[in-house]
Scaffold this motif. Structure first.
Motif, short mmCIF file in Angstrom:
data_model
loop_
_atom_site.label_atom_id
_atom_site.label_comp_id
_atom_site.label_asym_id
_atom_site.label_seq_id
_atom_site.Cartn_x
_atom_site.Cartn_y
_atom_site.Cartn_z
N THR A 82 -5.77 9.67 -10.45
CA THR A 82 -7.00 8.94 -10.78
C THR A 82 -7.77 8.69 -9.49
N SER A 83 -9.03 8.27 -9.64
CA SER A 83 -9.86 8.07 -8.45
C SER A 83 -9.28 7.00 -7.53
N TYR A 84 -8.64 6.00 -8.09
CA TYR A 84 -8.05 4.94 -7.27
C TYR A 84 -6.96 5.50 -6.36
N THR A 125 -6.58 8.66 -5.43
CA THR A 125 -6.98 9.83 -4.64
C THR A 125 -8.06 9.48 -3.62
N ARG A 126 -8.32 8.18 -3.42
CA ARG A 126 -9.34 7.78 -2.45
C ARG A 126 -8.89 8.17 -1.04
N GLU A 127 -9.85 8.49 -0.21
CA GLU A 127 -9.59 9.01 1.13
C GLU A 127 -8.77 8.05 1.99
N SER A 128 -9.08 6.76 1.92
CA SER A 128 -8.37 5.80 2.76
C SER A 128 -6.88 5.76 2.44
N SER A 147 0.30 7.76 -5.66
CA SER A 147 -0.74 8.78 -5.49
C SER A 147 -0.17 10.19 -5.46
N SER A 198 -5.27 9.56 3.33
CA SER A 198 -5.19 9.81 4.78
C SER A 198 -4.05 9.04 5.44
N THR A 239 0.84 -1.20 0.00
CA THR A 239 0.00 0.00 0.00
C THR A 239 0.87 1.25 0.00
N GLU A 255 1.36 2.31 -3.38
CA GLU A 255 0.20 3.07 -3.83
C GLU A 255 0.29 4.52 -3.33
#
Length: 167
Positions: A51-53, A55-58, A46, A61, A39, A42
């Protein structure tokens, strides 16, 4: 016994195990976080891919603790190499060179292909060997037990195929 590339004496394995357990416990009990390095890749992606994948909050953060963890892993490797007398890059792959002799381009392609397979397996298993093998196994999570047994079995089979059948 000495390390392969530097001929330095290794630190006892128990110190590494104690450090890994201390980090795992600190992440769990202090920060309520799960150890896992895939992760973190990832997280790094990021920083540049929007992309949305990525920039996801989880994911976003977790930058505040996962990026320093990855930086520490990198700096720990550099410090270890410096304390062992430095490092130098090498294309020498021993038995691989003797058997295949593909040259630097072939070795690069081989390693790139291996990296793709590792990435695919990591996503297929829902995490990497550190996440499943260290954190998940220590919590007796069934998916981690299955993943870790699969990682280990694949490693044993692959090693035996390469060194006993192919080479």
């Amino acid at each position: 016994m000495h390390l392969i590339l530097t001929d330095a004496a290794p630190i006892h394995w128990a110190f590494g195990g104690a450090a890994i357990s201390a980090i795992t416990l600190a992440l769990l009990y202090i920060g309520n976080r799960r150890l896992g390095v895939s992760t973190g890749f990832e997280n790094i992606c990021s920083l540049v891919v929007r992309t949305s994948y990525f920039t996801r909050e989880s994911l976003v953060s977790s930058h505040s603790w996962r990026l320093p963890l990855l930086t520490g892993l990198l700096l720990g490797g550099v410090l270890s190499a410096l304390l062992a007398g430095g490092w130098e890059t090498t294309w020498a792959l021993g038995m691989f060179d003797a058997e295949f002799g593909w040259g630097n381009g072939g070795k690069l392609a081989w390693m790139f292909g291996g990296g793709l397979l590792i990435g695919f397996g990591t996503r297929l298993a829902g995490g990497c060997t550190s996440g499943h093998g260290i954190f998940g196994m220590s919590n007796l999570e069934l998916p981690s037990v299955i993943s870790t047994v699969s990682f280990m079995a694949a490693g044993v089979v692959t090693t035996n195929l390469i060194y006993r059948v192919i080479l």
